[in-house]
Scaffold this active site. Structure first.
Site, mmCIF file in Angstrom:
data_model
loop_
_atom_site.group_PDB
_atom_site.id
_atom_site.type_symbol
_atom_site.label_atom_id
_atom_site.label_comp_id
_atom_site.label_asym_id
_atom_site.label_seq_id
_atom_site.Cartn_x
_atom_site.Cartn_y
_atom_site.Cartn_z
ATOM 1 C CB SER A 32 -0.927 -0.005 1.221
ATOM 2 O OG SER A 32 -0.179 -0.211 2.411
ATOM 3 C CG ASN A 119 -3.488 -5.606 12.752
ATOM 4 O OD1 ASN A 119 -2.929 -5.435 11.661
ATOM 5 N ND2 ASN A 119 -3.819 -6.800 13.202
ATOM 6 C CB THR A 164 -41.533 25.836 -6.938
ATOM 7 O OG1 THR A 164 -42.629 26.371 -7.673
ATOM 8 C CG2 THR A 164 -41.390 26.610 -5.637
ATOM 9 C CB SER A 286 -15.535 26.709 -27.172
ATOM 10 O OG SER A 286 -15.515 25.994 -28.382
ATOM 11 C CE LYS A 292 -20.144 26.799 -26.029
ATOM 12 N NZ LYS A 292 -21.432 26.145 -25.849
ATOM 13 C CG ASN A 294 -17.834 26.305 -22.547
ATOM 14 O OD1 ASN A 294 -18.863 26.828 -22.978
ATOM 15 N ND2 ASN A 294 -16.939 25.730 -23.326
ATOM 16 C CE1 TYR A 326 -5.793 -4.080 8.792
ATOM 17 C CE2 TYR A 326 -4.840 -6.243 8.345
ATOM 18 C CZ TYR A 326 -5.023 -4.917 7.994
ATOM 19 O OH TYR A 326 -4.439 -4.429 6.851
ATOM 20 C CD GLN A 331 -2.667 -2.705 2.013
ATOM 21 O OE1 GLN A 331 -1.935 -2.963 2.970
ATOM 22 N NE2 GLN A 331 -2.419 -3.146 0.792
ATOM 23 C CE LYS A 334 -4.018 2.453 5.108
ATOM 24 N NZ LYS A 334 -4.910 1.240 5.186
HETATM 25 N N1 ARG Z 1 -0.886 -1.679 5.153
HETATM 26 C C1 ARG Z 1 -1.771 -2.277 6.098
HETATM 27 C C2 ARG Z 1 -3.139 -1.600 6.034
HETATM 28 O O1 ARG Z 1 -3.191 -0.558 5.528
HETATM 29 C C3 ARG Z 1 -1.242 -2.127 7.474
HETATM 30 C C4 ARG Z 1 -1.768 -3.130 8.446
HETATM 31 C C5 ARG Z 1 -1.204 -4.474 8.123
HETATM 32 N N2 ARG Z 1 -1.554 -5.454 9.099
HETATM 33 C C6 ARG Z 1 -1.448 -6.746 8.871
HETATM 34 N N3 ARG Z 1 -1.824 -7.531 9.814
HETATM 35 N N4 ARG Z 1 -1.025 -7.210 7.717
HETATM 36 O O2 ARG Z 1 -4.135 -2.107 6.472
#
Ligand code: ARG
Length: 473
Positions: A32, A119, A164, A286, A292, A294, A326, A331, A334
């Site tokens: 990640s 975690n 309206t 444009s 124009k 826009n 977890y 992951q 994000k």
């Molecule tokens: N990159 C992981 C995430 O964003 C971090 C946590 C990883 N934990 C694990 N038990 N593999 O969730």
């Protein structure tokens, strides 16, 4: 990376029980770091507080703590100055930083991860990051409210049609219309504040899922990182992403509000309406039609709920049915979260740019008003109040008067008393005042109504409530 007995490269963070390396594609799939590197400030803040606590509790020595602190600060500078090389093989921001720490300070760096897990670390990082961003978004919302209030004050008595069904309904003031959005954004800020409050509990110290046997002090870390308190249940703490869902729901409403305003800007600035001129800095030309201008910025804001709702549904779908605690699924929280924050901030800044510099075109607003017979309701009310005609009949007579104006191709204001008497024989001179647009508006003095004097009061109140402008009242 180190080699195992057969000479294969093994991950040296968790590779102890592994005898072969991960597939290359797995490295890419599993990591990640490509996106979670933006958490570095928060990850380092969390680690600084954690190591200070480990030292205070005599779990690590003062010497190790000092080394860890200086190493982390060096890493923070390296990343800030673009001198850090992130690596896929260390998976995420947590392991990239830890690896670098060990490279800088040696073995003491390996002690940082005592009594924690990725975690609880990642849950803490996202909360810290989101909390900062909620504060920034609240400021963006407040600034947009400020621009709307300022425009409303400058145009507190500017007449325009209120709609309206997108049909001319009744005259209103431009100021009143703009203040409607100030209210919406006020509720948005309330929702963010509420989400921030619930988010503000520290997960760190929950370790992998079960807590830890080390004598840690979670209250100390919570205080250091400005959390209200540590979370109460370690399993919930590491698997909770409610705060992200709450934030993305609140953001969806912000996106809805902004898209409504954006659509009005598109309509108002269109050739047909020409109620406003958008600033050139937020419109585009444009490539083929030279005449124009826009409203691209407004159109893009109108479209962004697609992303924002999509991100919310993305995360809700990931979380649904996840067993405790977890799972790597998490992951996936994000990218949608980061995208929502980035998109909402941009939309608010761009909208603020448009609103603060837009120019109303009063004559066009008035022209549209005159075409739309907007004082018909006032006329019906007059017949009820002053000529004691029952409302249903008054409605009917008013319809006929509107028809008459239409056939004469004029506004209600332009009708003469004789014209009106062909339909309501006992009408008197006063009826002509009722048909005037400014009179219609100035009569709307009920609390929350559009009368200019109400709008001025509402402006003062909004400044006090939303901008903390106490000397204004
Ligand atoms: N990159 C992981 C995430 O964003 C971090 C946590 C990883 N934990 C694990 N038990 N593999 O969730």
């Amino acid at each position: 990376m180190k080699n195992n007995s057969s000479g294969k490269k093994i991950n040296n963070i968790w590779g102890g029980r592994f005898s072969s390396s991960t597939d290359e594609i797995m490295q890419e799939f599993n990591s990640s770091i490509q996106f979670d590197k933006i958490l570095y400030l928060d990850d380092i803040d969390g680690s600084l507080a954690h190591s200070e606590m480990l030292c205070k509790q005599e779990i690590i020595s003062k010497k190790d703590f000092d080394l860890i602190t200086s190493g982390l600060k060096q890493i923070r500078a390296e990343i800030s100055n673009d001198q850090f090389s992130f690596s896929l093989k260390f998976e995420d921001i947590h392991m990239n930083i830890e690896n670098r720490l060990v490279a800088i300070i040696g073995d003491p760096g390996k002690k940082l991860h005592t009594a924690r897990s990725r975690n609880d670390q990642v849950a803490t990082d996202i909360k810290l990051w989101l909390r900062r961003n909620i504060d920034e978004i609240d400021l963006n919302l407040c600034e947009l409210q400020g621009s709307l209030i300022e425009k409303a004050e400058a145009n507190y008595d500017l007449l325009m049609p209120g709609y309206t069904h997108l049909q001319v309904a009744q005259p209103i003031t431009f100021g009143h219309h703009l203040l409607a959005y100030v209210e919406m954004l006020g509720r948005d800020r309330g929702r963010l504040a509420d989400c921030r409050k619930r988010l503000n509990e520290l997960p760190l110290g929950s370790a992998a899922l079960a807590g830890t046997s080390y004598p840690i002090d979670r209250y100390f870390v919570a205080k250091k990182l400005k959390f209200e308190k540590p979370t109460d249940n370690s399993m919930d703490a590491v698997s909770d992403r409610d705060f992200a869902v709450e934030f993305m729901s609140a953001s969806s409403l912000i996106a809805i509000h902004l898209s409504r305003l954006a659509e009005e800007l598109v309509i108002w600035s269109s050739d047909r309406f020409s109620f406003i001129k958008l600033p050139e800095s937020f419109t585009t030309g444009s490539s083929i039609m030279p005449q124009k201008r826009n409203p691209d910025a407004a159109e893009l804001i109108r479209a962004k709920p697609g992303r924002i709702f999509g991100n919310l549904f993305n995360l809700m779908t990931v979380l649904k049915g996840l067993p405790m605690a977890y799972g790597k699924d998490m992951q996936e929280d994000k990218e949608p979260l980061f995208d929502t924050v980035k998109t909402i901030k941009l939309c608010l800044i761009v909208m603020n740019g448009m609103v603060s510099k837009l120019e109303p075109i009063p004559v066009k607003m008035l022209e549209a008003l005159q075409k739309g017979f907007p004082t018909a309701t006032d006329l019906a009310d007059y017949l009820v109040t002053y000529l004691a005609i029952p409302f249903r009949d008054a409605h009917h007579f008013t319809g006929k008067i509107v028809l008459l104006a239409e056939s004469k191709n004029c506004s209600l204001e332009k009708l003469t008393l004789d014209d009106i008497r062909t339909i309501v024989p006992n009408a008197d001179q006063n009826i002509l005042n009722v048909l005037k647009i400014e009179n219609s508006v100035s009569q709307r003095t009920s609390y929350g109504g559009t009368a200019p004097k109400n709008v001025l009061k509402a402006v003062k109140k909004a400044k006090l409530k939303f901008l903390g402008n106490k000397n204004e009242i």
